[in-house]
Design an enzyme around this catalytic site. Structure first.
Site, PDB file in Angstrom:
ATOM      1  N   TYR A  59       0.677  -1.400   0.095  1.00 13.01           N
ATOM      2  CA  TYR A  59      -0.111  -0.075  -0.029  1.00 13.01           C
ATOM      3  C   TYR A  59       0.961   1.407   0.136  1.00 13.01           C
ATOM      4  O   TYR A  59       1.474   1.554   0.962  1.00 13.01           O
ATOM      5  CB  TYR A  59      -1.019   0.091   1.016  1.00 13.01           C
ATOM      6  N   TYR A 205     -11.824  -9.420   3.433  1.00 15.89           N
ATOM      7  CA  TYR A 205     -11.710  -7.935   2.738  1.00 15.89           C
ATOM      8  C   TYR A 205     -12.269  -7.526   1.734  1.00 15.89           C
ATOM      9  O   TYR A 205     -13.167  -8.416   1.192  1.00 15.89           O
ATOM     10  CB  TYR A 205      -9.932  -7.912   2.404  1.00 15.89           C
ATOM     11  N   PHE A 206     -12.359  -6.329   1.411  1.00 14.48           N
ATOM     12  CA  PHE A 206     -13.670  -5.674   0.776  1.00 14.48           C
ATOM     13  C   PHE A 206     -14.956  -6.367   1.510  1.00 14.48           C
ATOM     14  O   PHE A 206     -15.684  -6.152   0.881  1.00 14.48           O
ATOM     15  CB  PHE A 206     -13.581  -6.057  -0.878  1.00 14.48           C
ATOM     16  N   LYS A 216     -24.945   3.847  -0.376  1.00 16.43           N
ATOM     17  CA  LYS A 216     -24.957   5.045  -0.818  1.00 16.43           C
ATOM     18  C   LYS A 216     -24.838   5.647  -2.456  1.00 16.43           C
ATOM     19  O   LYS A 216     -24.988   6.535  -2.616  1.00 16.43           O
ATOM     20  CB  LYS A 216     -23.801   6.025   0.120  1.00 16.43           C
TER      21      LYS A 216
HETATM   22  N1  LIG Z   1      -5.303  -8.914   1.599  1.00 20.15           N
HETATM   23  C1  LIG Z   1      -5.734  -8.304   0.489  1.00 20.15           C
HETATM   24  O1  LIG Z   1      -5.024  -8.841  -0.650  1.00 20.15           O
HETATM   25  C2  LIG Z   1      -6.505  -7.248   0.568  1.00 20.15           C
HETATM   26  C3  LIG Z   1      -7.236  -6.794  -0.602  1.00 20.15           C
HETATM   27  C4  LIG Z   1      -7.683  -5.566  -0.554  1.00 20.15           C
HETATM   28  C5  LIG Z   1      -8.015  -4.830   0.621  1.00 20.15           C
HETATM   29  N2  LIG Z   1      -7.352  -5.506   1.656  1.00 20.15           N
HETATM   30  C6  LIG Z   1      -7.715  -4.694   3.252  1.00 20.15           C
HETATM   31  O2  LIG Z   1      -9.010  -4.895   3.297  1.00 20.15           O
HETATM   32  C7  LIG Z   1      -9.380  -3.355   3.674  1.00 20.15           C
HETATM   33  C8  LIG Z   1     -10.690  -2.981   3.316  1.00 20.15           C
HETATM   34  O3  LIG Z   1     -11.090  -3.026   2.160  1.00 20.15           O
HETATM   35  P1  LIG Z   1     -11.337  -1.488   1.181  1.00 20.15           P
HETATM   36  O4  LIG Z   1     -11.134  -0.424   2.222  1.00 20.15           O
HETATM   37  O5  LIG Z   1     -10.441  -1.822  -0.093  1.00 20.15           O
HETATM   38  O6  LIG Z   1     -12.786  -1.645   0.676  1.00 20.15           O
HETATM   39  P2  LIG Z   1     -14.172  -1.830   1.702  1.00 20.15           P
HETATM   40  O7  LIG Z   1     -13.773  -2.005   3.228  1.00 20.15           O
HETATM   41  O8  LIG Z   1     -15.192  -2.705   1.195  1.00 20.15           O
HETATM   42  O9  LIG Z   1     -14.745  -0.154   1.530  1.00 20.15           O
HETATM   43  C9  LIG Z   1     -14.144   0.914   1.920  1.00 20.15           C
HETATM   44  C10 LIG Z   1     -14.994   1.976   1.475  1.00 20.15           C
HETATM   45  O10 LIG Z   1     -16.226   2.065   1.702  1.00 20.15           O
HETATM   46  C11 LIG Z   1     -16.653   3.413   1.939  1.00 20.15           C
HETATM   47  N3  LIG Z   1     -17.145   3.292   3.544  1.00 20.15           N
HETATM   48  C12 LIG Z   1     -16.637   2.866   4.512  1.00 20.15           C
HETATM   49  N4  LIG Z   1     -17.318   3.029   5.759  1.00 20.15           N
HETATM   50  C13 LIG Z   1     -18.324   3.590   5.465  1.00 20.15           C
HETATM   51  C14 LIG Z   1     -19.391   4.389   5.820  1.00 20.15           C
HETATM   52  N5  LIG Z   1     -19.617   3.932   7.435  1.00 20.15           N
HETATM   53  N6  LIG Z   1     -20.339   5.028   5.283  1.00 20.15           N
HETATM   54  C15 LIG Z   1     -20.123   5.236   3.965  1.00 20.15           C
HETATM   55  N7  LIG Z   1     -19.306   4.679   3.195  1.00 20.15           N
HETATM   56  C16 LIG Z   1     -18.297   3.935   3.950  1.00 20.15           C
HETATM   57  C17 LIG Z   1     -15.339   4.271   1.760  1.00 20.15           C
HETATM   58  O11 LIG Z   1     -15.526   4.529   0.552  1.00 20.15           O
HETATM   59  P3  LIG Z   1     -15.933   6.189  -0.450  1.00 20.15           P
HETATM   60  O12 LIG Z   1     -16.207   6.954   0.766  1.00 20.15           O
HETATM   61  O13 LIG Z   1     -15.021   6.475  -1.512  1.00 20.15           O
HETATM   62  O14 LIG Z   1     -17.145   5.595  -0.799  1.00 20.15           O
HETATM   63  C18 LIG Z   1     -14.265   3.287   2.058  1.00 20.15           C
HETATM   64  O15 LIG Z   1     -13.237   3.376   1.524  1.00 20.15           O
HETATM   65  C19 LIG Z   1      -8.435  -2.477   3.008  1.00 20.15           C
HETATM   66  O16 LIG Z   1      -8.124  -1.225   3.526  1.00 20.15           O
HETATM   67  C20 LIG Z   1      -7.172  -3.478   3.183  1.00 20.15           C
HETATM   68  O17 LIG Z   1      -6.424  -3.185   4.422  1.00 20.15           O
HETATM   69  C21 LIG Z   1      -6.697  -6.344   1.728  1.00 20.15           C
END
Ligand SMILES: NC(=O)c1ccc[n+]([C@@H]2O[C@H](COP(=O)([O-])OP(=O)(O)OC[C@H]3O[C@@H](n4cnc5c(N)ncnc54)[C@H](OP(=O)(O)O)[C@@H]3O)[C@@H](O)[C@H]2O)c1
Length: 312
Positions: A59, A205-206, A216
């Site tokens: 990252y 994740y995601f 939203k």
């Molecule tokens: N191991 C792996 O290969 C791998 C791969 C991917 C991710 N990850 C990890 O997983 C974590 C989570 O994934 P992610 O951050 O990519 O996606 P996610 O958690 O599915 O989505 C996060 C996004 O949702 C929105 N959000 C979050 N909370 C909210 C709320 N309460 N109200 C409204 N919108 C909200 C924000 O985007 P907006 O404000 O832009 O709408 C935020 O950036 C990453 O940070 C990383 O640490 C790991």
């Protein structure tokens, strides 16, 4: 912090709601990120009792670990933070390959320790499997690092069930991290039952499907061309339309329960076998605080199966 849980077979206690930090200095993942805003996400998390911080070498690269480490040092009480980081990416000129060899992982852990500015990592994951290294040998290297006090627990990420079984031959794996959300549920077939039976925490994740599961977005939402959502299959054409219809059904359940959609969704994961921690990402500190409301959602068996049914 009211409700703590433990990572796998370790004694590491965490708040089940953690923070994913790929938007903290993750310039190679999101365009136009402000680093100070990123640090504020981590500051807010620690102030609010969110201690499980999920970062990775890739990252940035490097910046998410550096910025996360800076905030943990500034916070002053190292023992209050549970830092999870990951490695396996190796740059070879312009190319990036995965490397799980013991020598590479040992070097990667030392470099992560330096970037984080700490003398131990709470959870170290092999970020992606490589093709060559036997997975028990890769984990064996992490076990040596654990015995040496450099890491406190062992994780793997993006491993298939076969790779996880090989990695866990000696029972050393505490955590598996994989993509899992209401739109992507393959892990229910194999990884989740194995993790449950072997006392391994499954971290999805995601979890919010990059924001789609917050409720939203609508048909008019557009994303910057460099934003990962502009290319994600979940956000394209007819699929996107159908996905929005499913999310609308969640909205009516959330309304009835007087909770918000993201909290309903995140609480649903915590009801699944082996999932006792979640790491939603955030772009602003309000989202970090907001996601803590997940812990106030009480799902009945009926709610759980209704949500299950919408996304089956
Ligand atoms: N191991 C792996 O290969 C791998 C791969 C991917 C991710 N990850 C990890 O997983 C974590 C989570 O994934 P992610 O951050 O990519 O996606 P996610 O958690 O599915 O989505 C996060 C996004 O949702 C929105 N959000 C979050 N909370 C909210 C709320 N309460 N109200 C409204 N919108 C909200 C924000 O985007 P907006 O404000 O832009 O709408 C935020 O950036 C990453 O940070 C990383 O640490 C790991």
């Amino acid at each position: 912090m009211e409700k703590l849980t433990v990572l796998g077979k370790s004694e590491i206690k965490i708040n089940p709601v953690g923070l994913g930090t790929n938007a903290v200095g993750g310039h190679n993942i999101y365009p136009n990120l402000d680093e100070e805003e990123g640090k504020n996400l981590v500051r807010t998390a620690l102030e609010q009792g969110i201690n499980f911080l999920d970062t990775a070498y890739i990252y940035g690269p490097e910046r998410s670990e550096e910025l996360t480490g800076q905030v943990v040092r500034e916070h002053g009480r190292r023992e209050e933070a549970v830092i999870a980081t990951k490695g396996a990416h190796q740059f070879k000129g312009e190319d990036v390959v995965f490397n799980n060899s013991p020598d590479f992982l040992k070097q990667a852990v030392d470099q992560s320790l330096q970037r984080l500015g700490t003398d131990y990592i709470d959870l170290y994951y092999i970020h992606f499997p490589d093709e060559d290294t036997p997975k028990d040998e890769a984990v064996g290297a992490l076990k040596e690092l654990k015995d040496a006090g450099k890491i406190r627990s062992i994780g793997v990420s993006n491993f298939s069930l076969e790779q996880l079984k090989e990695a866990n031959k000696d029972g050393y794996v505490d955590v598996i991290q994989s993509e899992y959300n209401l739109f992507k549920r393959e892990a229910e077939e194999d990884l989740l039952p194995y993790a449950r039976d072997n006392n391994i925490t499954f971290v999805p994740y995601f979890p919010l499907a990059s924001g789609l599961l917050t409720g939203k977005y609508d048909e008019t939402t557009t994303f910057d061309k460099d934003d990962l959502r502009a290319k994600s299959p979940l956000f394209q054409g007819e699929t996107y339309h159908k996905n929005l219809e499913k999310v609308d059904k969640l909205k009516s359940i959330a309304q009835k329960k007087e909770v918000k959609v993201p909290h309903l969704v995140l609480a649903w994961y915590l009801e699944q076998p082996a999932i006792n921690a979640i790491i939603p990402g955030a772009k602003n500190k309000e989202q970090v605080k907001d996601n803590l409301h997940t812990l106030e959602v009480n799902l009945t068996d009926e709610d759980i199966s209704e949500i299950d049914h919408i996304f089956k």
